[in-house]
Scaffold this active site. Sequence first.
Site, PDB file in Angstrom:
ATOM      1  CG  HIS A 240      -1.792   1.189   1.334  1.00 12.89           C
ATOM      2  ND1 HIS A 240      -2.883   1.255   2.148  1.00 12.89           N
ATOM      3  CD2 HIS A 240      -1.747   2.391   0.713  1.00 12.89           C
ATOM      4  CE1 HIS A 240      -3.485   2.431   2.023  1.00 12.89           C
ATOM      5  NE2 HIS A 240      -2.807   3.142   1.167  1.00 12.89           N
TER       6      HIS A 240
ATOM      7  CD  GLU B 175       0.740   5.404  -1.398  1.00 10.57           C
ATOM      8  OE1 GLU B 175       1.565   5.354  -0.481  1.00 10.57           O
ATOM      9  OE2 GLU B 175      -0.468   5.578  -1.204  1.00 10.57           O
TER      10      GLU B 175
ATOM     11  CE  LYS C 115      -1.907  12.167   1.771  1.00 11.01           C
ATOM     12  NZ  LYS C 115      -3.361  12.129   1.712  1.00 11.01           N
ATOM     13  CG  HIS C 116       3.020   8.589   1.799  1.00  9.18           C
ATOM     14  ND1 HIS C 116       2.568   9.094   3.002  1.00  9.18           N
ATOM     15  CD2 HIS C 116       1.935   8.066   1.180  1.00  9.18           C
ATOM     16  CE1 HIS C 116       1.258   8.862   3.097  1.00  9.18           C
ATOM     17  NE2 HIS C 116       0.853   8.255   2.013  1.00  9.18           N
TER      18      HIS C 116
END
Length: 293
Positions: A103, A151, A154-155
């Site tokens: 994820h 992803e 965002k991260h």
Amino acid sequence: MQSDDVTAAQSKAAADREMSCSVLPMLVILSPALFFLLMPDASVALWEDYKHVRHSSELYDNKHECTWKCLVFVLQWPGGFCLSLYNETHCKIPPDVNNWTIHGLWPLGVQSCCSCWPMFHSDVQELKENLTEYWPSLLTSRSPFQFWKEEWKKHGVCAACVEGFNSPLKYFQICLKLRQHFDIYTWLEAAGITPSCQQLYKVVEVSSVLAPHLGDKHEIQCVTDHKGREVLFQVKARLTQNLTVGCNHHGNTNTGPAAGSGPGPHPTGHPCPSDVPFYFFPINHQQPWRPCS
Ligand SMILES: *[C@@H]1O[C@H](CO)[C@@H](O)[C@H](O)[C@H]1NC(C)=O
Ligand SMILES: *[C@@H]1O[C@H](CO)[C@@H](O)[C@H](O)[C@H]1NC(C)=O
Ligand SMILES: *[C@@H]1O[C@H](CO)[C@@H](O)[C@H](O)[C@H]1NC(C)=O
Ligand SMILES: *[C@@H]1O[C@H](CO)[C@@H](O)[C@H](O)[C@H]1NC(C)=O
């Protein structure tokens, strides 16, 4: 977002949910030669490359200094993921996806990164095959690349203040290595915990199997299906900046799946309740949202 089959709003909300930041502190490292001995007490054996760690200020600007000490590595079980969607037709499990998938890898405590570091297909071209299998998008509205890109934005960009993560390629490479290392399916299987439409499992038994591998701070998450059953869908493990398991740094402990994002089109996961046994449903490619009926 160029969704074709789902409304942009829904797909955006779903994406937000998948990307939700939960995070804390963090870490470190690597180079192409990443070997993880992620046992909780194996940190010493780890990073020869740790000494090469630099902080973001040297890499880009101060805004991106590493403020985090821990990472959360999140793996999802496709057999449970689809049950979390309000609109089941929005879910798909690609044919070659039969196992726990990634994820994300989230610096803990960081609420949002920035769009300052765009990612392109060519950045992860060499990983594409493995990413497609181990980091698929399970939403019909979103291509795998869109998921990776989200992803990263965002991260990943927040993690990039550590040298080992300072490019999309390195970040995704590390995630794939971690996925290879965290063989949840095999660990559970060895303990007799396998996907089933009938069998119920307890948090305490699953947790005792995972703890030696993921540390005490791991979290086992469930979703509640349309019949009100608790169903396993996600496991979160904390890692230090060295990528060793377990990270005790205190800080923002808001690790909720929806931290930083608004309400989505489907319920977010929650820690599996300790007093209610849960299902570990098999993956059903034909009917991902109704694996057992
Ligand atoms: C689910 O999504 C599909 C495709 O976007 C749509 O046609 C259908 O009406 C939705 N169903 C519900 C219950 O919202
Ligand atoms: C990372 O590893 C190095 C070398 O093994 C060690 O000195 C350092 O304390 C570790 N850092 C963390 C945050 O665990
Ligand atoms: C998941 O992967 C492991 C090895 O990484 C393998 O042993 C296991 O059989 C796989 N599970 C399924 C359902 O294919
Ligand atoms: C892809 O995964 C396989 C096995 O999981 C591994 O042996 C291989 O090195 C990986 N390839 C890349 C480019 O990471």
